[in-house]
Design an enzyme around this catalytic site. Structure first.
Site, mmCIF file in Angstrom:
data_model
loop_
_atom_site.group_PDB
_atom_site.id
_atom_site.type_symbol
_atom_site.label_atom_id
_atom_site.label_comp_id
_atom_site.label_asym_id
_atom_site.label_seq_id
_atom_site.Cartn_x
_atom_site.Cartn_y
_atom_site.Cartn_z
ATOM 1 N N ASN A 23 43.251 46.601 27.814
ATOM 2 C CA ASN A 23 43.699 47.607 28.787
ATOM 3 C C ASN A 23 45.213 47.555 28.901
ATOM 4 O O ASN A 23 45.858 46.767 28.209
ATOM 5 C CB ASN A 23 43.007 47.400 30.139
ATOM 6 C CG ASN A 23 43.324 46.027 30.708
ATOM 7 O OD1 ASN A 23 44.467 45.709 31.005
ATOM 8 N ND2 ASN A 23 42.298 45.189 30.820
ATOM 9 N N ASP B 126 35.509 44.315 32.139
ATOM 10 C CA ASP B 126 34.212 44.150 32.794
ATOM 11 C C ASP B 126 33.102 43.876 31.781
ATOM 12 O O ASP B 126 32.112 43.245 32.105
ATOM 13 C CB ASP B 126 33.880 45.395 33.620
ATOM 14 C CG ASP B 126 34.780 45.493 34.849
ATOM 15 O OD1 ASP B 126 35.020 44.434 35.470
ATOM 16 O OD2 ASP B 126 35.269 46.592 35.166
ATOM 17 N N LYS C 186 35.263 42.684 9.152
ATOM 18 C CA LYS C 186 35.843 43.977 9.538
ATOM 19 C C LYS C 186 34.800 45.077 9.287
ATOM 20 O O LYS C 186 34.179 45.119 8.219
ATOM 21 C CB LYS C 186 37.111 44.246 8.711
ATOM 22 C CG LYS C 186 37.817 45.494 9.164
ATOM 23 C CD LYS C 186 39.048 45.774 8.351
ATOM 24 C CE LYS C 186 39.601 47.123 8.751
ATOM 25 N NZ LYS C 186 40.477 47.693 7.765
ATOM 26 N N PRO D 138 31.724 37.645 33.005
ATOM 27 C CA PRO D 138 31.666 37.016 34.332
ATOM 28 C C PRO D 138 32.762 37.574 35.234
ATOM 29 O O PRO D 138 33.856 37.904 34.759
ATOM 30 C CB PRO D 138 31.910 35.532 34.032
ATOM 31 C CG PRO D 138 32.490 35.475 32.664
ATOM 32 C CD PRO D 138 32.062 36.702 31.941
ATOM 33 N N PHE E 281 43.306 41.309 43.325
ATOM 34 C CA PHE E 281 44.149 42.497 43.115
ATOM 35 C C PHE E 281 43.232 43.653 42.749
ATOM 36 O O PHE E 281 42.207 43.436 42.096
ATOM 37 C CB PHE E 281 45.151 42.258 41.977
ATOM 38 C CG PHE E 281 46.494 41.846 42.480
ATOM 39 C CD1 PHE E 281 46.700 40.545 42.908
ATOM 40 C CD2 PHE E 281 47.544 42.747 42.546
ATOM 41 C CE1 PHE E 281 47.932 40.154 43.391
ATOM 42 C CE2 PHE E 281 48.782 42.370 43.027
ATOM 43 C CZ PHE E 281 48.983 41.068 43.450
ATOM 44 N N LYS F 73 35.911 46.386 47.973
ATOM 45 C CA LYS F 73 36.017 45.388 46.899
ATOM 46 C C LYS F 73 36.273 43.988 47.471
ATOM 47 O O LYS F 73 35.736 43.002 47.007
ATOM 48 C CB LYS F 73 37.159 45.792 45.954
ATOM 49 C CG LYS F 73 37.081 45.158 44.614
ATOM 50 C CD LYS F 73 38.072 45.760 43.631
ATOM 51 C CE LYS F 73 37.507 46.961 42.917
ATOM 52 N NZ LYS F 73 38.391 47.468 41.848
ATOM 53 N N LYS G 136 33.744 40.952 46.837
ATOM 54 C CA LYS G 136 34.152 39.727 46.126
ATOM 55 C C LYS G 136 34.238 38.527 47.069
ATOM 56 O O LYS G 136 34.536 37.409 46.644
ATOM 57 C CB LYS G 136 35.509 39.935 45.447
ATOM 58 C CG LYS G 136 35.533 41.162 44.534
ATOM 59 C CD LYS G 136 35.970 40.840 43.144
ATOM 60 C CE LYS G 136 35.841 42.074 42.266
ATOM 61 N NZ LYS G 136 35.999 41.790 40.861
#
Ligand code: CTP
Length: 407
Positions: free
Chosen positions: A215, A284, A294, A312, A330, A344, A348
């Site tokens: 990301n 995730d 490949k 996890p 965060f 959230k 958590k």
């Protein structure tokens, strides 16, 4: 090494003392870093230092006249040894030669710089620079121990190749590291004695040996927080995904690639820490079975398909421990932060969650955040990520339960 946070040393007045040594060339860059951070720098040089770099260079870089003699008529009362350090927040001796350390340790005052040091009413920082044998010599080690016992801050030395061609301890810290050590010195030690573990950057989940899913997290926020925590006196362990950033000065860094590796590294280290901050943008999901070869594009074969399995949740796993550290999460959201942030945090099970406000800030230098906690949400003003990191560390320090002082 990270770049200077603008204004970080605004209002600080430093006397920068150069003594004789080849590392004088590093002080040109150090002066530039200090002035860029907003400090005023008054350069004082010993005779020997002027053999290695000229007062003209140092004057141009510091923007102030350079002093080299205690008989300098430019000071009206003829007392440069008193006047030059009167307003100083610190005297920094860089490079500090073997001879100068010896003279300091014995309270000598036979030139302007040594007299300034003994007549000072401010902290003294020394940045040793010498050949490895000079550094290891019992006399030098005795002098350095004496200086430490006298409350002098000793920064470095570094280890590595030396100007003489030898390799070992004694070379001066690089200018950026010297800057970081000086900047750190001035920060309030809000996290003294605390151990802080944090994750930063993205994770990389392989599809095959050359491709993968990742990301856009740059790691800047996490690295800035690690730096700010180190400056606040914490012992910092940073677990980083693949990022192109230098390790903040004084921080222990461990590199990982995948979410599972990040999870395992965190679980190995977490028992020792007082605070855990999950800044990483952890993937995730990962591909169930990454191809060991490949994946080839073949005309007669269908396009590849992948089955994903869940990674996890590192933050939630830490928060679930029997004796969890103070956990901070965060959240990077692309919309509805108010809604998702608190949801959230509760999901958590962490006392504090920091949410990015507005458009995603991956890779940018500044950020605007909201603090979510049981008592409500608090918005902090938009700021440079490095300055914001200092504010966040102070906010975290305020919320630490006293019981986590010694665990
Ligand atoms: N986090 C984590 N492990 C994961 C996913 C997230 O430790 N597998 C942590 C992040 O480091 C961050 C917080 O959880 O501190 C929130 O991450 P985010 O990606 O916003 O939340 P998710 O739980 O993944 O929820 P979603 O992607 O659905 O918004």
């Amino acid at each position: 090494m990270a770049t200077v946070a603008p204004g970080e040393l605004a209002g600080k007045h430093l006397v920068l003392g150069l003594t004789g040594g080849i590392a004088c060339y590093k002080i040109a860059e150090l002066t530039r870093l200090l002035t860029k951070a907003g400090a005023t720098v008054q350069v004082v040089m010993t005779d020997a230092a002027t053999q290695f770099i000229t007062p003209v260079t140092m004057q141009a870089l510091s923007g102030r006249p350079v002093y080299t003699s205690q008989w300098d008529a430019r000071i009206a009362n003829n007392m440069p040894h008193i006047d030059l350090s009167r307003e100083a927040d610190a005297i920094v001796i860089a490079p500090a030669s073997t001879d100068f350390l010896a003279r300091l340790a014995h309270g000598m005052a036979d030139d302007l710089l040594s007299t300034l040091c003994i007549a000072r009413d401010c902290p003294l920082l020394v940045v040793p620079a010498m050949n490895r044998q000079m550094w290891q010599n019992p006399a030098t080690q005795r002098n350095v121990a004496q200086l430490r016992a006298d409350g002098v801050e000793v920064l470095g030395p570094d280890s590595g190749p030396q100007a003489c061609g030898e390799v070992g301890d004694g070379r001066m810290l690089e200018p950026e590291a010297t800057y970081e050590a000086i900047a750190s010195f001035f920060h309030p030690k809000l996290l003294a004695g605390r151990r802080l573990l944090l994750t930063a950057g993205p994770t990389f989940e392989p599809l095959d040996p050359v491709r993968g899913i990742t990301n856009r997290s740059s790691g800047k926020m996490g690295f800035s927080l690690a730096r700010a925590a180190q400056q606040a006196g914490a012992e910092v362990h940073l677990i980083a995904g693949p990022v192109a950033l230098d390790t903040p000065w004084g921080v222990y860094r461990e590199d990982v690639q995948t979410a599972q590796q990040m999870h395992d590294a965190v679980m190995r280290a977490v028992a020792d820490c007082d605070v855990f901050i999950g800044v990483a943008a952890v993937a995730d999901w990962r591909v169930d079975h990454a191809s060991p070869q490949k994946i080839k594009k073949t005309a007669d074969k269908p396009m590849p398909t992948f089955t994903f399995v869940e990674n996890p949740d590192i933050l939630a796993a830490v928060a679930k421990l029997a004796h969890p550290p103070f956990c901070v999460g965060f959240a990077a959201e692309s919309g509805d932060l108010e809604l998702h942030g608190e949801e959230k945090r509760v999901r958590k099970n962490v006392p504090l969650l920091i949410g990015n406000l507005g458009p995603l800030t991956f890779g940018l230098d500044d950020n605007e955040v909201v603090l979510f906690e049981a008592s409500g949400a608090t918005k902090l003003p938009r700021a440079d990520k490095r300055a914001l990191a200092g504010t966040l560390i102070a906010e975290i320090a305020k919320r630490l339960p006293d019981t986590s002082l010694i665990r």
